[in-house]
Design an enzyme around this catalytic site. Structure first.
Site, PDB file in Angstrom:
ATOM      1  N   MET A   1     -14.864 -14.228  26.549  1.00  0.00           N
ATOM      2  CA  MET A   1     -14.272 -14.705  25.297  1.00  0.00           C
ATOM      3  C   MET A   1     -13.249 -13.676  24.787  1.00  0.00           C
ATOM      4  O   MET A   1     -12.864 -13.694  23.619  1.00  0.00           O
ATOM      5  CB  MET A   1     -15.352 -14.972  24.252  1.00  0.00           C
ATOM      6  CG  MET A   1     -16.305 -16.089  24.698  1.00  0.00           C
ATOM      7  SD  MET A   1     -17.107 -16.973  23.378  1.00  0.00           S
ATOM      8  CE  MET A   1     -18.016 -15.670  22.589  1.00  0.00           C
TER       9      MET A   1
ATOM     10  N   HIS B   1     -16.650  -5.891  30.664  1.00  0.00           N
ATOM     11  CA  HIS B   1     -15.907  -6.979  31.324  1.00  0.00           C
ATOM     12  C   HIS B   1     -15.177  -6.456  32.562  1.00  0.00           C
ATOM     13  O   HIS B   1     -15.154  -7.105  33.602  1.00  0.00           O
ATOM     14  CB  HIS B   1     -14.852  -7.557  30.372  1.00  0.00           C
ATOM     15  CG  HIS B   1     -15.403  -8.207  29.136  1.00  0.00           C
ATOM     16  ND1 HIS B   1     -15.186  -7.702  27.875  1.00  0.00           N
ATOM     17  CD2 HIS B   1     -16.138  -9.320  28.982  1.00  0.00           C
ATOM     18  CE1 HIS B   1     -15.761  -8.482  26.987  1.00  0.00           C
ATOM     19  NE2 HIS B   1     -16.361  -9.473  27.621  1.00  0.00           N
TER      20      HIS B   1
ATOM     21  N   GLN C   1     -20.111 -23.027  21.225  1.00  0.00           N
ATOM     22  CA  GLN C   1     -21.301 -22.174  21.316  1.00  0.00           C
ATOM     23  C   GLN C   1     -21.572 -21.397  20.024  1.00  0.00           C
ATOM     24  O   GLN C   1     -22.480 -20.576  19.990  1.00  0.00           O
ATOM     25  CB  GLN C   1     -21.219 -21.239  22.521  1.00  0.00           C
ATOM     26  CG  GLN C   1     -20.174 -20.136  22.440  1.00  0.00           C
ATOM     27  CD  GLN C   1     -20.035 -19.399  23.778  1.00  0.00           C
ATOM     28  OE1 GLN C   1     -19.475 -19.913  24.737  1.00  0.00           O
ATOM     29  NE2 GLN C   1     -20.549 -18.178  23.843  1.00  0.00           N
TER      30      GLN C   1
ATOM     31  N   GLY D   1     -22.362 -10.811  32.900  1.00  0.00           N
ATOM     32  CA  GLY D   1     -23.005  -9.551  32.544  1.00  0.00           C
ATOM     33  C   GLY D   1     -24.499  -9.718  32.275  1.00  0.00           C
ATOM     34  O   GLY D   1     -24.958 -10.756  31.778  1.00  0.00           O
TER      35      GLY D   1
ATOM     36  N   VAL E   1     -23.088  -2.173  30.570  1.00  0.00           N
ATOM     37  CA  VAL E   1     -22.297  -0.945  30.418  1.00  0.00           C
ATOM     38  C   VAL E   1     -22.460  -0.487  28.968  1.00  0.00           C
ATOM     39  O   VAL E   1     -22.402  -1.308  28.041  1.00  0.00           O
ATOM     40  CB  VAL E   1     -20.812  -1.199  30.768  1.00  0.00           C
ATOM     41  CG1 VAL E   1     -19.980   0.058  30.545  1.00  0.00           C
ATOM     42  CG2 VAL E   1     -20.698  -1.665  32.217  1.00  0.00           C
TER      43      VAL E   1
ATOM     44  N   SER F   1     -20.098  -4.440  23.577  1.00  0.00           N
ATOM     45  CA  SER F   1     -19.971  -5.833  23.158  1.00  0.00           C
ATOM     46  C   SER F   1     -18.708  -5.948  22.330  1.00  0.00           C
ATOM     47  O   SER F   1     -18.380  -5.045  21.552  1.00  0.00           O
ATOM     48  CB  SER F   1     -21.187  -6.228  22.305  1.00  0.00           C
ATOM     49  OG  SER F   1     -20.904  -7.405  21.570  1.00  0.00           O
TER      50      SER F   1
ATOM     51  N   ARG G   1     -18.370  -7.628  19.876  1.00  0.00           N
ATOM     52  CA  ARG G   1     -18.765  -7.722  18.463  1.00  0.00           C
ATOM     53  C   ARG G   1     -19.038  -6.364  17.827  1.00  0.00           C
ATOM     54  O   ARG G   1     -19.140  -6.279  16.604  1.00  0.00           O
ATOM     55  CB  ARG G   1     -20.020  -8.575  18.321  1.00  0.00           C
ATOM     56  CG  ARG G   1     -19.793 -10.060  18.560  1.00  0.00           C
ATOM     57  CD  ARG G   1     -21.060 -10.839  18.302  1.00  0.00           C
ATOM     58  NE  ARG G   1     -20.830 -12.256  18.141  1.00  0.00           N
ATOM     59  CZ  ARG G   1     -21.013 -13.169  19.099  1.00  0.00           C
ATOM     60  NH1 ARG G   1     -21.408 -12.801  20.303  1.00  0.00           N
ATOM     61  NH2 ARG G   1     -20.804 -14.450  18.850  1.00  0.00           N
TER      62      ARG G   1
HETATM   63  O1  PAF Z   1     -20.639 -14.404  27.683  1.00  0.00           O
HETATM   64  C1  PAF Z   1     -19.630 -14.895  27.172  1.00  0.00           C
HETATM   65  O2  PAF Z   1     -18.667 -14.206  26.859  1.00  0.00           O
HETATM   66  C2  PAF Z   1     -19.570 -16.392  26.922  1.00  0.00           C
HETATM   67  O3  PAF Z   1     -20.804 -16.878  26.527  1.00  0.00           O
HETATM   68  C3  PAF Z   1     -19.028 -17.188  28.118  1.00  0.00           C
HETATM   69  C4  PAF Z   1     -19.939 -17.082  29.336  1.00  0.00           C
HETATM   70  C5  PAF Z   1     -17.643 -16.678  28.491  1.00  0.00           C
HETATM   71  C6  PAF Z   1     -18.925 -18.661  27.759  1.00  0.00           C
HETATM   72  O4  PAF Z   1     -18.065 -18.877  26.673  1.00  0.00           O
END
Ligand code: PAF
Length: 290
Positions: free
Chosen positions: A30, A37, A61, A146, A175, A184, A186
């Site tokens: 995202m 990542h 989500q 992850g 990580v 994260s 966030r």
């Molecule tokens: O883990 C995430 O960043 C999200 O849940 C994903 C897998 C990209 C789906 O939107």
């Protein structure tokens, strides 16, 4: 590096590579990328010939009162990181991933009942739906996720198996920042007091791991160990702490006899953080969180 915004163009690009026998890897994200990542990108590169990183803040989500609007975004920063890491395609669909009258969703009915699934109703319906769409749009041979999102990973594996997606799912370890906080996107939304409390998530899991390595197998004793280190999390509060069967995510009874997932979530004012470890009675010393 190519930036693709149109879902049909993405599908065509991958279909053409697959016709030539080129193995396609995908890292769904995202955005607001961090080292976690990028470590998944490296894994994908090792297992495929071309790598797509998808960047889409998936609205389905997020619950109605969650942080969709506040979710950090910085396209140019993400683009530069992808470029530097050797990503072949940055797929960042602006519109058109969901049709205006989209009405088909992927719902998992067992593994999603607990942990984040219980705290965030509808969350995994959104995750699985968008991941299924991303598999179809990228036609990936390999997809990398992850291990911080432990429940998500298990659900994606289950969906891939149960719906026969022809994609191999790989995972990369958590990580961490220097003080142990799991990376994260966030984390940047934490205020100073919350950030100061955040290292206690990993510290508490490590305390449980040390007890486990000393031979402790009692679930309540391990829970007590974790709660003791977590202490008063204010301004945050514990959302859940669970010790569950590592694969089925079901209750394990009083004693740990098979691998377990120890997972916790803490709600801080700016962000909800999650963390986990697995404990394996057959290899008690091989499970140290990074
Ligand atoms: O883990 C995430 O960043 C999200 O849940 C994903 C897998 C990209 C789906 O939107």
């Amino acid at each position: 590096m190519k930036v693709i915004r149109d879902p049909h163009e993405m599908q065509e690009w991958s279909a053409e590579r697959r016709r030539r026998g080129i193995r396609v890897g995908v890292v769904p994200t995202m955005g607001y990328l961090h080292e976690g990542h990028l470590s998944l990108v490296r894994l994908a590169k090792a297992e495929s010939d071309v790598v797509i990183l998808t960047l889409f803040v998936n609205p389905t989500q997020f619950g109605p009162h969650e942080d969709l609007e506040r979710y950090p975004r910085d396209f140019e920063r993400d683009r530069a990181l992808c470029e530097a890491e050797g990503v072949d395609v940055l797929f960042a669909p602006s519109t058109g991933v969901y049709a205006g009258d989209h009405s088909v969703y992927v719902v998992e009915e067992v593994l999603s009942a607990r942990l984040c699934g219980a705290s965030r109703p509808g969350h995994f319906r959104g995750v699985l739906t968008v991941v299924a769409k991303l598999f179809n749009l990228t036609l990936a041979d390999v997809a990398v996720f992850g291990e911080k999102d432990a429940q998500q990973l298990r659900l994606i594996r289950r969906m891939t198996r149960d719906l026969n997606f022809p994609v191999r799912i790989l995972s990369g370890p958590i990580v961490r920042e220097a003080d142990g906080v799991a990376m994260s996107s966030r984390n940047r939304n934490l205020d100073a007091a919350s950030r100061a409390a955040a290292p206690r998530l990993q510290a508490s899991l490590r305390a449980a791991e040390r007890a486990f390595e000393r031979g402790e197998r009692n679930v309540q004793a391990l829970r007590a160990e974790i709660l003791d280190v977590l202490g008063d999390l204010s301004p945050g509060e514990l959302d859940y702490l669970e010790i569950l069967d590592d694969q089925s995510l079901s209750e394990v009874g009083d004693l740990i006899r098979a691998p377990v997932l120890v997972a916790l979530a803490v709600r801080f004012p700016g962000a909800r953080l999650i963390d986990n470890i697995t404990l394996n009675p057959e290899a008690p010393h091989a499970t140290r969180p990074q």
